[in-house]
Write a protein that holds these residues in place. Sequence first.
Motif, PDB file in Angstrom:
ATOM      1  N   THR A 156       7.137 -63.349 -29.916  1.00 34.04           N
ATOM      2  CA  THR A 156       7.388 -64.121 -31.116  1.00 34.04           C
ATOM      3  C   THR A 156       7.213 -65.387 -31.171  1.00 34.04           C
ATOM      4  O   THR A 156       6.669 -65.923 -31.936  1.00 34.04           O
ATOM      5  CB  THR A 156       8.889 -63.497 -31.216  1.00 34.04           C
ATOM      6  OG1 THR A 156       9.834 -63.926 -30.313  1.00 34.04           O
ATOM      7  CG2 THR A 156       9.140 -62.307 -31.803  1.00 34.04           C
ATOM      8  N   SER A 157       7.495 -66.096 -30.003  1.00 35.11           N
ATOM      9  CA  SER A 157       7.365 -67.678 -29.979  1.00 35.11           C
ATOM     10  C   SER A 157       6.109 -68.033 -29.451  1.00 35.11           C
ATOM     11  O   SER A 157       5.681 -69.058 -29.646  1.00 35.11           O
ATOM     12  CB  SER A 157       8.584 -68.034 -29.213  1.00 35.11           C
ATOM     13  OG  SER A 157       8.221 -67.871 -27.732  1.00 35.11           O
ATOM     14  N   ARG A 158       5.354 -67.026 -29.138  1.00 35.51           N
ATOM     15  CA  ARG A 158       3.850 -67.308 -28.607  1.00 35.51           C
ATOM     16  C   ARG A 158       4.128 -68.205 -27.376  1.00 35.51           C
ATOM     17  O   ARG A 158       3.194 -69.122 -27.296  1.00 35.51           O
ATOM     18  CB  ARG A 158       2.837 -67.718 -29.756  1.00 35.51           C
ATOM     19  CG  ARG A 158       3.155 -66.686 -31.004  1.00 35.51           C
ATOM     20  CD  ARG A 158       1.906 -66.943 -31.882  1.00 35.51           C
ATOM     21  NE  ARG A 158       0.843 -66.405 -31.405  1.00 35.51           N
ATOM     22  CZ  ARG A 158      -0.518 -67.012 -31.312  1.00 35.51           C
ATOM     23  NH1 ARG A 158      -0.586 -67.901 -32.513  1.00 35.51           N
ATOM     24  NH2 ARG A 158      -1.561 -66.489 -31.114  1.00 35.51           N
ATOM     25  N   GLN A 159       4.944 -68.295 -26.655  1.00 41.19           N
ATOM     26  CA  GLN A 159       5.081 -69.269 -25.571  1.00 41.19           C
ATOM     27  C   GLN A 159       5.157 -68.785 -24.291  1.00 41.19           C
ATOM     28  O   GLN A 159       5.624 -67.402 -24.101  1.00 41.19           O
ATOM     29  CB  GLN A 159       6.471 -69.891 -25.711  1.00 41.19           C
ATOM     30  CG  GLN A 159       6.291 -71.042 -26.961  1.00 41.19           C
ATOM     31  CD  GLN A 159       7.307 -72.190 -26.757  1.00 41.19           C
ATOM     32  OE1 GLN A 159       8.327 -72.039 -25.813  1.00 41.19           O
ATOM     33  NE2 GLN A 159       6.998 -73.244 -27.508  1.00 41.19           N
ATOM     34  N   ARG A 160       4.607 -69.353 -23.381  1.00 39.45           N
ATOM     35  CA  ARG A 160       4.838 -68.729 -21.841  1.00 39.45           C
ATOM     36  C   ARG A 160       5.892 -69.312 -21.335  1.00 39.45           C
ATOM     37  O   ARG A 160       6.504 -70.398 -21.490  1.00 39.45           O
ATOM     38  CB  ARG A 160       3.708 -69.533 -21.106  1.00 39.45           C
ATOM     39  CG  ARG A 160       2.127 -69.115 -21.516  1.00 39.45           C
ATOM     40  CD  ARG A 160       1.111 -70.134 -21.193  1.00 39.45           C
ATOM     41  NE  ARG A 160       1.289 -70.427 -19.727  1.00 39.45           N
ATOM     42  CZ  ARG A 160       0.215 -71.282 -19.387  1.00 39.45           C
ATOM     43  NH1 ARG A 160      -0.850 -71.493 -19.811  1.00 39.45           N
ATOM     44  NH2 ARG A 160       0.497 -71.891 -17.949  1.00 39.45           N
TER      45      ARG A 160
END
Length: 516
Positions: free
Chosen positions: A433-437
């Motif tokens: 969803t946040s497209r974060q690592r």
Amino acid sequence: MASEQAAEVPKTGNSLEDRISQPDDATSGAPQASNTSTSWADEVASSTQNDDAGAANKTQDTSIPQTDGAPSALGGTDLHEPEYNVNVKLSDLQADPNNPLFSIKTFEELGLEPAILRGLTMMNFRKPSKIQERALPLLLNNPPTNMIGQSQSGTGKTAAFVLNILSRLDLSTPEMQKSPQALVLAPSRELARQIVGVIQVMGSFVEGLVVGTAVPADTHSRPSRLECSVVVGTPGTVMDQIKKRIFLTQRLKVLVLDEADNMLDLQGMGDQCIRVKQLLPKTVQVVLFSATFPTHVHRYASKFAPGANEITLEHEDLTVEGIKQLYLDCESDEDKYNVLVKLYGLLTIGSSIIFVKTRQSAQEIEKRMTAEGHTVVSLTGGVEGSKRDDTIDKFRSGEAKVLITTNVLARGIDVSTVSMVINYDIPELHDPTSRQRKADCQTYLHRIGRTGRFGRVGVSISFVANREEWQMLMAIQDFFKTDITRIDTRDWDEVEEIIKKTIKNPRSHANYSQEQ
DNA sequence: AAAAAAT
């Protein structure tokens, strides 16, 4: 059955609920440092460490303060388990304050059959480890109760569920010997095979025991019937064999998920585990074990093993004392390779595992190192099954001392000679969803847990090549409230000294011989 | 996003 020493029984109920409801996600609050500083290296330099005053007196526990330096799983007298608190929650059924299921101090108290005790003796298991002290009486009690059990890597979870299985088998007739009565599911082929080995060794003296493996075969030759008393396998193959009626489940009494949080959480595997369970007798005893149970999975776990007795730990208590955690700066991704080779230039101690992110980079590093005359092997999921078997066997025997691999081997693999684990890449999660690592704290813990097993010492070295990796590593450090110490790559003499000092004096009792 | 796991 269980112990006479009824000891003080814990106040049941309350504590655990509170604990599971607290936020579990250290990475969500990513390391403060946020802003515009010039480079990750500067931040590293200026962060002179350890805010962690909180670590020490963090947990006040209503549950049981644990035993005085009890020996570890193996009972080797100078192997020590550190102090930590174990949270125990008994199922409603067993929440009776008079129940004797509290703890056992010797295997003999469990009333196991002589054949099983002989197996323990042969393996040099003299005293139960902490998880075994608490889990075994609960597991073995009748009527069988489900269990969710957590304890650090290398503390004897496998032996605990294997003892439960062995003691519940009915092998009185040839027919029963050929009827699967216990099923163990594991997340990788290698772990399944390892567990088979443990059952065979612990069950050496158990008459009529037959252990079967259900992992993908390279050939299409398939038995018409699985004729064994215990089956260990990976979910897809097991599902397949049940559907084809190769594996008959009507006599199944025990279902174990090893690395249960991983099994239930992974897309694909979780579904298969649920479907397998649906095809088993409803009375089956469900046993879930892992070193980690992140909050979101714990919810599924409680549904999968309803009414379970639970043994859980705080995440501050999950790191293993004997594992020294270090990290090294690398100038770039490409520089990681140079650092790796340099490291191996000065170290040839015991066996080691190098964890990388992708199959491809495992292969590449293997190729490059081999070309430069290093002896290394690699194992990933992309490799054919029989080749994987050969590789892991070579690594276990010591014929290959350096293994390059992916997360496929992050969990469960027990090779006592491993004295060093390298995180060539920091394990990461991707939030869709946040497209974060984010840092994958659980995987980090499992990876470094390939060393320092059963009271031995070991070292883990993580490679940090940019600011993101450094932040992830610091998030991991915060999550477990542990120390991950930087070593300066400008002074290789010092690097060498630090690592050698750590791995020296390996206290390596060769008294745990499940790998052979 | 990558990895594992069924074919």
